[in-house]
Design a protein around this motif. Structure first.
Motif, short mmCIF file in Angstrom:
data_model
loop_
_atom_site.label_atom_id
_atom_site.label_comp_id
_atom_site.label_asym_id
_atom_site.label_seq_id
_atom_site.Cartn_x
_atom_site.Cartn_y
_atom_site.Cartn_z
N ILE A 85 0.84 -1.20 0.00
CA ILE A 85 0.00 0.00 0.00
C ILE A 85 0.87 1.24 0.00
O ILE A 85 0.62 2.21 -0.72
CB ILE A 85 -0.95 -0.01 1.22
N GLY A 86 1.93 1.21 0.81
CA GLY A 86 2.82 2.37 0.89
C GLY A 86 3.51 2.71 -0.42
O GLY A 86 3.83 3.87 -0.68
N LYS A 87 3.71 1.71 -1.25
CA LYS A 87 4.38 1.92 -2.54
C LYS A 87 3.40 2.07 -3.70
O LYS A 87 3.83 2.29 -4.84
CB LYS A 87 5.32 0.75 -2.83
N SER A 88 2.11 1.92 -3.44
CA SER A 88 1.11 1.85 -4.52
C SER A 88 0.68 3.20 -5.06
O SER A 88 0.02 3.28 -6.09
CB SER A 88 -0.13 1.11 -4.01
N GLY A 89 1.03 4.26 -4.35
CA GLY A 89 0.58 5.59 -4.76
C GLY A 89 -0.50 6.16 -3.87
O GLY A 89 -0.88 7.33 -4.00
N ALA A 90 -1.02 5.36 -2.94
CA ALA A 90 -2.02 5.86 -1.99
C ALA A 90 -1.36 6.87 -1.06
O ALA A 90 -0.18 6.75 -0.72
CB ALA A 90 -2.61 4.71 -1.20
N GLN A 91 -2.15 7.85 -0.63
CA GLN A 91 -1.61 8.88 0.27
C GLN A 91 -1.98 8.65 1.73
O GLN A 91 -1.41 9.27 2.62
CB GLN A 91 -2.11 10.26 -0.16
N GLY A 92 -2.98 7.79 1.97
CA GLY A 92 -3.40 7.55 3.33
C GLY A 92 -3.75 6.08 3.54
O GLY A 92 -3.99 5.34 2.59
#
Length: 297
Positions: free
Chosen positions: A207-214
């Motif tokens: 998730i941290g590398k996927s482009g999500a901001q939160g």
């Protein structure tokens, strides 16, 4: 969440930096359903989802949005004295329905002077071109946040919980939303049946590398009337202890990028429906335990 200047970017800090003031989230119900419930993909929903589709704390959907907002404001009036709110459309899949009705509901909320943000919880597989165009229109009025229910990156677990879409759909959804310029928040559940702490860390890292901001970290709750409850009562799955959950939260935080907003560290299960874990009902104790662990990093 007061983490004394640590690398983790708390939701409260994000709000104050973004808006310059404290704002409060009010849960709303647009009266939507879910493709995993209406027969399009299935009828039972995800195995952990209650009959209200995670909207157990929202007003009744038969009230129009203006009345829901006013009612929600009254409910929090004793603890929040500010003037602006996040309109959080939480129940079921909030981009799944007639596009004109979707646009009307979100536009009505966005046009209000007391609403600072439109936050929309949905599934990654319910973001077609018409929906993206609609979100673009609403964002011209107020900032839009979209919350995606990913829960796990592991396909075997995804099948077990009856999620109904592959990981590639999530990746495509994040790209669409980032191209649109909305703030993307991802839901992740800790303690899903069969998952190890390593599995959970891998999901957080992805998730941290996927482009999500939160990100929203959620404890797995066993609620009455769900398929998960049947598995639990038959001894086919277990739940985390407070100590294990805290350890998992800390381990996941360690692999997230420093600019990712931590929107939530756990979640509430309605006490009238909660089967397990019962320790989660003491929210103050849970938050104190997690915050103490984070401060020691």
């Amino acid at each position: 969440m007061n983490w004394h200047g640590k690398r983790y970017y708390s939701f409260d800090s994000f709000l104050k930096n973004y808006f310059g003031e404290k704002i409060y989230k009010v849960s709303l119900d647009g009266g939507f359903t879910c493709p995993n419930r209406d027969g399009t993909l299935g009828t039972g929903g995800c195995i952990f989802c209650s009959s209200l589709g995670s909207g157990d704390f929202s007003p009744k959907a038969d009230m129009d949005i203006d009345r829901q907002i006013e009612q929600a404001k009254q409910l929090v009036a004793s603890k929040f004295k500010g003037e602006h709110y996040i309109a959080y459309f939480q129940s079921f899949t909030n981009t799944y329905g007639d596009i004109d009705r979707l646009r009307d509901i979100y536009r009505k909320a966005a046009m209000r002077s007391d609403i600072a943000v439109i936050s929309i919880a949905t599934r990654p597989d319910c973001l077609g071109n018409q929906v993206i165009d609609m979100l673009r229109d609403i964002q011209r009025i107020k900032p839009v946040w979209v919350e995606l229910g990913l829960q796990t990156i592991h396909e075997e677990t995804a099948k077990l919980i009856n999620r109904g879409y592959p990981l590639s759909v999530y990746d495509e959804a994040v790209k669409k939303l980032r191209d649109l310029g909305v703030h993307v928040i991802v839901h992740m559940i800790l303690g899903l049946p069969g998952e190890t702490q390593r599995d959970m860390i891998e999901t957080a890292e992805y998730i941290g590398k996927s482009g999500a901001q939160g990100i929203k970290l959620q404890l797995l709750h066993v609620l009455k009337g769900t398929n998960l409850a049947e598995l639990y009562q038959n001894g086919e799955c277990s739940v985390l202890s407070l100590e294990d959950y805290t350890e998992c939260v800390v381990s996941c935080l360690k692999v997230l990028p420093p600019d990712m907003v931590i929107h939530r560290l756990t979640g509430d299960g309605p006490k009238k429906l909660l089967i397990a874990p019962l320790w989660s009902a003491d929210k103050k104790k849970v938050m104190n335990t997690i915050n103490a662990a984070v401060r020691q990093l």
